[in-house]
Design an enzyme around this catalytic site. Structure first.
Site, PDB file in Angstrom:
ATOM      1  N   THR A 197       1.018  -1.076   0.044  1.00  0.00           N
ATOM      2  CA  THR A 197       0.071   0.084   0.155  1.00  0.00           C
ATOM      3  C   THR A 197       0.894   1.238   0.060  1.00  0.00           C
ATOM      4  OG1 THR A 197      -1.629  -1.154   1.404  1.00  0.00           O
ATOM      5  CG2 THR A 197      -1.476   1.293   1.491  1.00  0.00           C
ATOM      6  N   VAL A 226     -12.755  -5.032   2.206  1.00  0.00           N
ATOM      7  CA  VAL A 226     -12.334  -3.700   2.384  1.00  0.00           C
ATOM      8  C   VAL A 226     -11.509  -3.670   3.332  1.00  0.00           C
ATOM      9  CG1 VAL A 226     -13.038  -1.308   2.712  1.00  0.00           C
ATOM     10  CG2 VAL A 226     -14.285  -2.544   1.040  1.00  0.00           C
ATOM     11  N   GLY A 227     -10.173  -3.002   3.064  1.00  0.00           N
ATOM     12  CA  GLY A 227      -9.362  -2.961   4.353  1.00  0.00           C
ATOM     13  C   GLY A 227      -9.143  -1.652   4.963  1.00  0.00           C
ATOM     14  N   ASP A 228      -8.241  -1.290   5.559  1.00  0.00           N
ATOM     15  CA  ASP A 228      -8.130  -0.101   6.403  1.00  0.00           C
ATOM     16  C   ASP A 228      -7.911   1.001   5.451  1.00  0.00           C
ATOM     17  OD1 ASP A 228      -5.569  -1.570   5.726  1.00  0.00           O
ATOM     18  OD2 ASP A 228      -4.345   0.076   6.976  1.00  0.00           O
ATOM     19  N   THR A 248       0.021   0.771   7.191  1.00  0.00           N
ATOM     20  CA  THR A 248       0.010  -0.053   5.930  1.00  0.00           C
ATOM     21  C   THR A 248       0.150  -1.552   6.575  1.00  0.00           C
ATOM     22  OG1 THR A 248       2.557  -0.031   5.549  1.00  0.00           O
ATOM     23  CG2 THR A 248       0.909   1.384   4.077  1.00  0.00           C
ATOM     24  N   GLY A 249       0.015  -2.434   5.864  1.00  0.00           N
ATOM     25  CA  GLY A 249       0.237  -3.794   6.577  1.00  0.00           C
ATOM     26  C   GLY A 249      -1.092  -4.493   6.589  1.00  0.00           C
ATOM     27  N   GLY A 251      -4.449  -4.927   7.174  1.00  0.00           N
ATOM     28  CA  GLY A 251      -5.547  -4.082   7.374  1.00  0.00           C
ATOM     29  C   GLY A 251      -6.535  -4.199   8.499  1.00  0.00           C
TER      30      GLY A 251
HETATM   31  N1  ASP Z   1      -3.377  -2.285   4.614  1.00  0.00           N
HETATM   32  C1  ASP Z   1      -3.611  -3.037   3.228  1.00  0.00           C
HETATM   33  C2  ASP Z   1      -4.852  -3.820   3.328  1.00  0.00           C
HETATM   34  O1  ASP Z   1      -5.044  -4.373   4.293  1.00  0.00           O
HETATM   35  C3  ASP Z   1      -2.605  -3.545   2.732  1.00  0.00           C
HETATM   36  C4  ASP Z   1      -1.154  -3.416   3.018  1.00  0.00           C
HETATM   37  O2  ASP Z   1      -0.966  -2.326   3.424  1.00  0.00           O
HETATM   38  O3  ASP Z   1      -0.343  -4.024   2.558  1.00  0.00           O
HETATM   39  O4  ASP Z   1      -5.820  -3.773   2.636  1.00  0.00           O
END
Ligand code: ASP
Length: 347
Positions: A197, A226-228, A248-249, A251
């Protein structure tokens, strides 16, 4: 800070029964605009700073910066070339927030539009809503002239296909190595928790703030997930009296911890950007209780990053495990180590 904003903060803090100090920031002019992003954004923070030097509003500068990454077919975590959902369709999430107006806009599960952050900006500026999702978001984007296109690159299609072939012991797909081909099991481990992200927080020289997060989300997610990233308060948040926060990471962890808003609130209580982010990582640790999300040492078995920038132009980031983030100012963009809660990778 104006008398009005100070009074507003104290009132809201009192309502939340918090022992709130006055906000630790004054209004001052920074030597240079500042931008912070995830590690894939070195060029993005450079461009965002450049745009702010030219007088762009921070939120517009942030969107211009992340568009570099959305348009890059080789970054498989955002926009064009993003890894798809489990049906092989690239589905994008993004949101923006504008400090001076206190407004935000977002799109979730948007297909076939390369620049969801710019669509989120349109939601903010052209509607009385904050979040549009799925077909409604696509219709809105097309109304505003965004071209519909296939975002699945050949490289992302190949990775999706290999994921399909690795994921089940009972269906009739076969991984090539089971038929004697050379490459192997690392594929599954590599893509199981694949994330990526870009979050970008921007502070103008006059202390105004704006922020943006954009992503293709968790690779091979269930369609509609849907993520964060498009959720204000989770993957992105800003407050013009305080600064910006984002994540990020994984979500799901950032949603459950309300990461972005939590980071900004920690700064409002007087924490430095780095310490605010570390508090958010610790909050994720505390809230992660189920066994499937823990490693052999009882630590979360996933990565999550938080990013923060305050009105004084100070930035910081923290993550569960060692990693880097990008910082930009008039001197250009560079990578910096995050404050990691744990040194070694999960086991
Ligand atoms: N945070 C994002 C999600 O969960 C993915 C990411 O940041 O790698 O959609």
């Amino acid at each position: 800070m104006t008398e009005f904003s100070r009074r507003r903060f104290l009132q809201s803090a009192a309502a939340g029964a918090l022992a709130a100090p006055a906000l630790p920031f004054g209004t001052r002019t920074l030597r240079s605009p500042v931008a912070i992003s995830s590690a894939n954004g070195v060029k993005a923070v450079e461009l965002a700073v450049q745009r702010m030097i030219e007088g762009w509003r921070p939120v517009d500068a942030a969107v211009a910066g992340v568009e570099l990454v959305e348009n890059d077919p080789n970054d498989d975590s955002v926009g064009l070339g993003g890894l798809p959902n489990e049906d092989g369709v690239v589905e994008l999430d993004a949101c923006v927030m504008d400090g001076p107006s206190g407004l935000g806009g977002a799109v979730g599960a948007l297909q076939n539009i390369k620049n969801p952050a710019a669509v989120a900006l349109k939601v903010m500026r052209h509607t009385d809503h904050v979040l549009l999702v799925g077909p409604g978001a696509l219709r809105f984007a097309k109304m505003h002239g965004f071209p519909e296109e296939n975002l699945l690159t050949e490289a992302s299609r190949q990775k999706w296909l290999e994921w399909c072939e690795q994921r089940s012991a009972v269906d009739k797909r076969i991984a090539p190595e089971e038929n004697g081909a050379e490459h192997g099991k690392e594929w599954f481990d590599k893509y199981k928790h694949k994330t990526g992200t870009i979050h970008l927080g921007a502070i103008a020289a006059n202390g105004d703030v704006g922020s943006c997060t954009t992503t293709s989300g968790l690779a091979f997610k269930i369609p509609g997930r849907v993520g964060d990233s498009p959720l204000l308060g989770c993957g992105n948040y800003c407050d013009n009296d305080v600064g910006t926060g984002g994540s990020t990471g994984r979500g799901e962890a950032a949603i459950l911890a309300n990461g972005g808003a939590f980071v900004v609130h920690q700064m409002a209580l007087g924490k430095s950007p780095t310490d605010a982010c570390l508090e958010a990582v610790k909050r994720v640790v505390r809230l992660t209780k189920v066994k499937r999300l823990l490693d052999g040492k009882g630590r979360p078995n996933f990565q999550v990053h938080f990013y923060a920038a305050n009105k004084d132009g100070k930035v910081g980031a923290a993550a569960m495990y060692a990693s880097q983030y990008a910082v930009g100012d008039e001197g250009g963009g560079r990578l910096v180590d995050v404050a990691a809660l744990y040194d070694e990778a999960p086991r």
